[in-house]
Design a protein around this motif. Structure first.
Motif, PDB file in Angstrom:
ATOM      1  N   LEU A 267       0.829  -1.199   0.000  1.00 47.06           N
ATOM      2  CA  LEU A 267       0.000   0.000   0.000  1.00 47.06           C
ATOM      3  C   LEU A 267       0.867   1.253   0.000  1.00 47.06           C
ATOM      4  N   ALA A 268       1.941   1.254   0.793  1.00 47.25           N
ATOM      5  CA  ALA A 268       2.855   2.406   0.809  1.00 47.25           C
ATOM      6  C   ALA A 268       3.557   2.560  -0.535  1.00 47.25           C
ATOM      7  N   ARG A 269       3.947   1.444  -1.140  1.00 46.33           N
ATOM      8  CA  ARG A 269       4.593   1.478  -2.465  1.00 46.33           C
ATOM      9  C   ARG A 269       3.652   2.102  -3.501  1.00 46.33           C
ATOM     10  N   ALA A 270       2.386   1.728  -3.432  1.00 50.11           N
ATOM     11  CA  ALA A 270       1.410   2.292  -4.356  1.00 50.11           C
ATOM     12  C   ALA A 270       1.266   3.799  -4.161  1.00 50.11           C
ATOM     13  N   MET A 271       1.216   4.234  -2.900  1.00 51.95           N
ATOM     14  CA  MET A 271       1.072   5.662  -2.633  1.00 51.95           C
ATOM     15  C   MET A 271       2.321   6.430  -3.082  1.00 51.95           C
ATOM     16  N   ALA A 272       3.478   5.802  -2.963  1.00 52.63           N
ATOM     17  CA  ALA A 272       4.708   6.445  -3.446  1.00 52.63           C
ATOM     18  C   ALA A 272       4.680   6.591  -4.966  1.00 52.63           C
ATOM     19  N   ALA A 273       4.074   5.624  -5.654  1.00 52.39           N
ATOM     20  CA  ALA A 273       3.942   5.742  -7.109  1.00 52.39           C
ATOM     21  C   ALA A 273       3.095   6.959  -7.471  1.00 52.39           C
ATOM     22  N   PHE A 274       2.012   7.180  -6.716  1.00 49.24           N
ATOM     23  CA  PHE A 274       1.203   8.386  -6.926  1.00 49.24           C
ATOM     24  C   PHE A 274       2.043   9.633  -6.640  1.00 49.24           C
ATOM     25  N   ALA A 275       2.830   9.589  -5.577  1.00 55.46           N
ATOM     26  CA  ALA A 275       3.638  10.751  -5.197  1.00 55.46           C
ATOM     27  C   ALA A 275       4.688  11.084  -6.248  1.00 55.46           C
ATOM     28  N   GLY A 276       5.184  10.065  -6.939  1.00 51.62           N
ATOM     29  CA  GLY A 276       6.224  10.282  -7.936  1.00 51.62           C
ATOM     30  C   GLY A 276       5.717  10.620  -9.321  1.00 51.62           C
ATOM     31  N   ALA A 277       4.401  10.576  -9.520  1.00 49.98           N
ATOM     32  CA  ALA A 277       3.839  10.869 -10.841  1.00 49.98           C
ATOM     33  C   ALA A 277       4.101  12.321 -11.230  1.00 49.98           C
ATOM     34  N   THR A 278       4.457  12.539 -12.485  1.00 49.47           N
ATOM     35  CA  THR A 278       4.801  13.878 -12.960  1.00 49.47           C
ATOM     36  C   THR A 278       3.699  14.531 -13.788  1.00 49.47           C
ATOM     37  N   GLY A 279       2.779  13.717 -14.305  1.00 54.94           N
ATOM     38  CA  GLY A 279       1.762  14.242 -15.199  1.00 54.94           C
ATOM     39  C   GLY A 279       2.217  14.317 -16.641  1.00 54.94           C
ATOM     40  N   ASP A 280       3.448  13.926 -16.914  1.00 55.04           N
ATOM     41  CA  ASP A 280       4.001  14.000 -18.271  1.00 55.04           C
ATOM     42  C   ASP A 280       4.293  12.632 -18.864  1.00 55.04           C
ATOM     43  N   GLY A 281       3.912  11.573 -18.145  1.00 51.64           N
ATOM     44  CA  GLY A 281       4.245  10.230 -18.595  1.00 51.64           C
ATOM     45  C   GLY A 281       3.106   9.542 -19.322  1.00 51.64           C
TER      46      GLY A 281
ATOM     47  N   ALA B  23      -0.978   8.455   3.034  1.00 58.52           N
ATOM     48  CA  ALA B  23      -0.628   9.814   2.628  1.00 58.52           C
ATOM     49  C   ALA B  23       0.209   9.745   1.364  1.00 58.52           C
ATOM     50  N   ILE B  24      -0.005  10.717   0.473  1.00 60.44           N
ATOM     51  CA  ILE B  24       0.753  10.868  -0.770  1.00 60.44           C
ATOM     52  C   ILE B  24       1.428  12.227  -0.693  1.00 60.44           C
ATOM     53  N   VAL B  25       2.762  12.238  -0.698  1.00 59.02           N
ATOM     54  CA  VAL B  25       3.539  13.469  -0.482  1.00 59.02           C
ATOM     55  C   VAL B  25       4.388  13.740  -1.722  1.00 59.02           C
ATOM     56  N   PRO B  26       3.840  14.424  -2.748  1.00 60.48           N
ATOM     57  CA  PRO B  26       4.571  14.610  -4.000  1.00 60.48           C
ATOM     58  C   PRO B  26       5.908  15.330  -3.854  1.00 60.48           C
ATOM     59  N   GLU B  27       5.966  16.364  -3.024  1.00 62.02           N
ATOM     60  CA  GLU B  27       7.211  17.147  -2.957  1.00 62.02           C
ATOM     61  C   GLU B  27       8.382  16.338  -2.425  1.00 62.02           C
ATOM     62  N   LYS B  28       8.101  15.258  -1.708  1.00 64.35           N
ATOM     63  CA  LYS B  28       9.153  14.380  -1.204  1.00 64.35           C
ATOM     64  C   LYS B  28       9.117  12.998  -1.852  1.00 64.35           C
ATOM     65  N   GLN B  29       8.192  12.802  -2.782  1.00 64.31           N
ATOM     66  CA  GLN B  29       7.994  11.526  -3.474  1.00 64.31           C
ATOM     67  C   GLN B  29       7.797  10.374  -2.503  1.00 64.31           C
ATOM     68  N   LEU B  30       7.041  10.641  -1.436  1.00 66.28           N
ATOM     69  CA  LEU B  30       6.825   9.642  -0.390  1.00 66.28           C
ATOM     70  C   LEU B  30       5.391   9.139  -0.382  1.00 66.28           C
ATOM     71  N   GLY B  31       5.263   7.842  -0.130  1.00 68.63           N
ATOM     72  CA  GLY B  31       3.971   7.248   0.168  1.00 68.63           C
ATOM     73  C   GLY B  31       4.011   6.695   1.577  1.00 68.63           C
ATOM     74  N   ILE B  32       2.951   6.918   2.330  1.00 67.19           N
ATOM     75  CA  ILE B  32       2.860   6.453   3.720  1.00 67.19           C
ATOM     76  C   ILE B  32       1.608   5.598   3.850  1.00 67.19           C
TER      77      ILE B  32
END
Length: 330
Positions: free
Chosen positions: A195-209, A260-269
């Motif tokens: 679940l954390a890995r999935a949220m980190a994937a959301f956090a790392g999304a750029t919108g350009d892929g 939690a999805i934290v884009p600025e730190k590319q973290l999923g919690i």
């Protein structure tokens, strides 16, 4: 390793209750950052994974043109307030559908004003009041695109098969099974790490892929920018996202799951409190958000849940909900 103490309730100078749990913080490219308890504990994410369930809606193109507030509703566990009821009703109407097409069931709205309005009007709640009606409206939109039959909540239905595929791909795990959620849709199990890995994937999304990257980016930003649509007034998701001013998307799930999805730190919690206590999951997610520098410890929304003073009906202070020694610093 088993669950570890995370949150305690103190009264009269004594610890009255202790809540144990598991938690994982994952980086989009760096992997495991830290964990507590058993990172591989298998759980039902419940409503904390609604953004995963919404991925096929956008990836398929079925949701093209949806407004950010509709995307937020697709990920919501809302209060059934007028804001939510009106928005879901309009969405259904725009698709040429109605409340009868939903398969989530009815329950009383959590919003007091809407509940009182129904009582005064001698009206019964309908399926649009269900806290999952936004997610189900998204399912209906996907189902219309797929041209499948009306029973979209069945586990072998094309809608739910698409959800399962996305869930397993983004968590990086083959789900060991599913349970039926309160809204009648399948809820697939995964580990806390998955679940954390999935949220980190959301956090790392750029919108350009690719389509998935763009879908993750859009859903995360929609949630963070529309906190009232995700939950509602007085709710932790709404109040804490407002406090973080659109920087973070968070979502609770039944039985004390929180992500939690934290884009600025590319973290999923991701975290799970074993006994299902919401007060503990809210305190624990606050602690982890404070630890990672995106939530102020002294903000009113934080203090309401972390190191929160308990009072009785006369306003007398009776105790405090606080972190267990060693969490999360240990």
């Amino acid at each position: 390793m088993g669950a570890v103490p995370m949150v305690e309730l103190w009264r009269g100078g004594r610890m009255e209750s202790r809540h144990l749990g598991h938690a994982v913080v994952w980086h989009a490219t760096g992997g495991l950052v830290e964990s507590w308890g058993n990172a591989e504990e298998v759980i039902f994410p419940r409503s904390s994974c609604k953004m995963l369930q919404a991925l096929p809606l956008l990836e398929s193109g079925a949701g093209a043109g949806l407004r950010p507030e509709q995307l937020a509703l697709a990920c919501a566990s809302h209060q059934g307030a007028a804001l939510h009821v009106d928005a879901v009703g309009r969405w259904l109407h725009d698709m040429g559908m109605s409340e009868a097409d939903l398969r989530c069931g009815c329950h009383e709205p959590g919003d007091r004003d809407e509940r009182d309005r129904l009582i005064r009007a001698h009206e019964a709640p309908c399926q649009i009041h269900n806290n999952c009606s936004g997610k189900h409206t998204g399912f209906l939109m996907l189902n219309r695109h797929l041209g499948a039959d009306a029973e979209y909540v069945l586990p072998d239905h094309p809608v739910q098969m698409a959800v399962k595929q996305a869930f397993e791909e983004v968590t990086g795990e083959t789900s060991p099974g599913f349970g039926i959620d309160g809204c009648s849709a399948p809820n697939h199990a995964c580990s806390v790490t998955g679940l954390a890995r999935a949220m980190a994937a959301f956090a790392g999304a750029t919108g350009d892929g690719d389509a998935r990257d763009r879908a993750m980016f859009a859903l995360t930003r929609a949630m963070a920018a529309n906190p009232a649509h995700v939950a509602g007034e007085t709710r932790a998701c709404t109040e804490l996202m407002r406090e973080m001013q659109g920087r973070v998307a968070i979502k609770t799930g039944a039985e004390a799951v929180f992500i939690a999805i934290v884009p600025e730190k590319q973290l999923g919690i991701a975290l799970k409190i074993v006994d299902g206590a919401t007060r503990a999951s809210e305190a624990a997610i606050c602690a982890l958000l404070v630890r990672h520098g995106v939530l102020e410890a002294e903000a009113p929304a934080t203090r309401k849940r972390l190191n929160a003073v308990q009072s009785n009906w006369r306003g007398v202070e009776t105790g405090m909900v606080q972190l267990a020694p060693g969490f999360p610093a240990g």
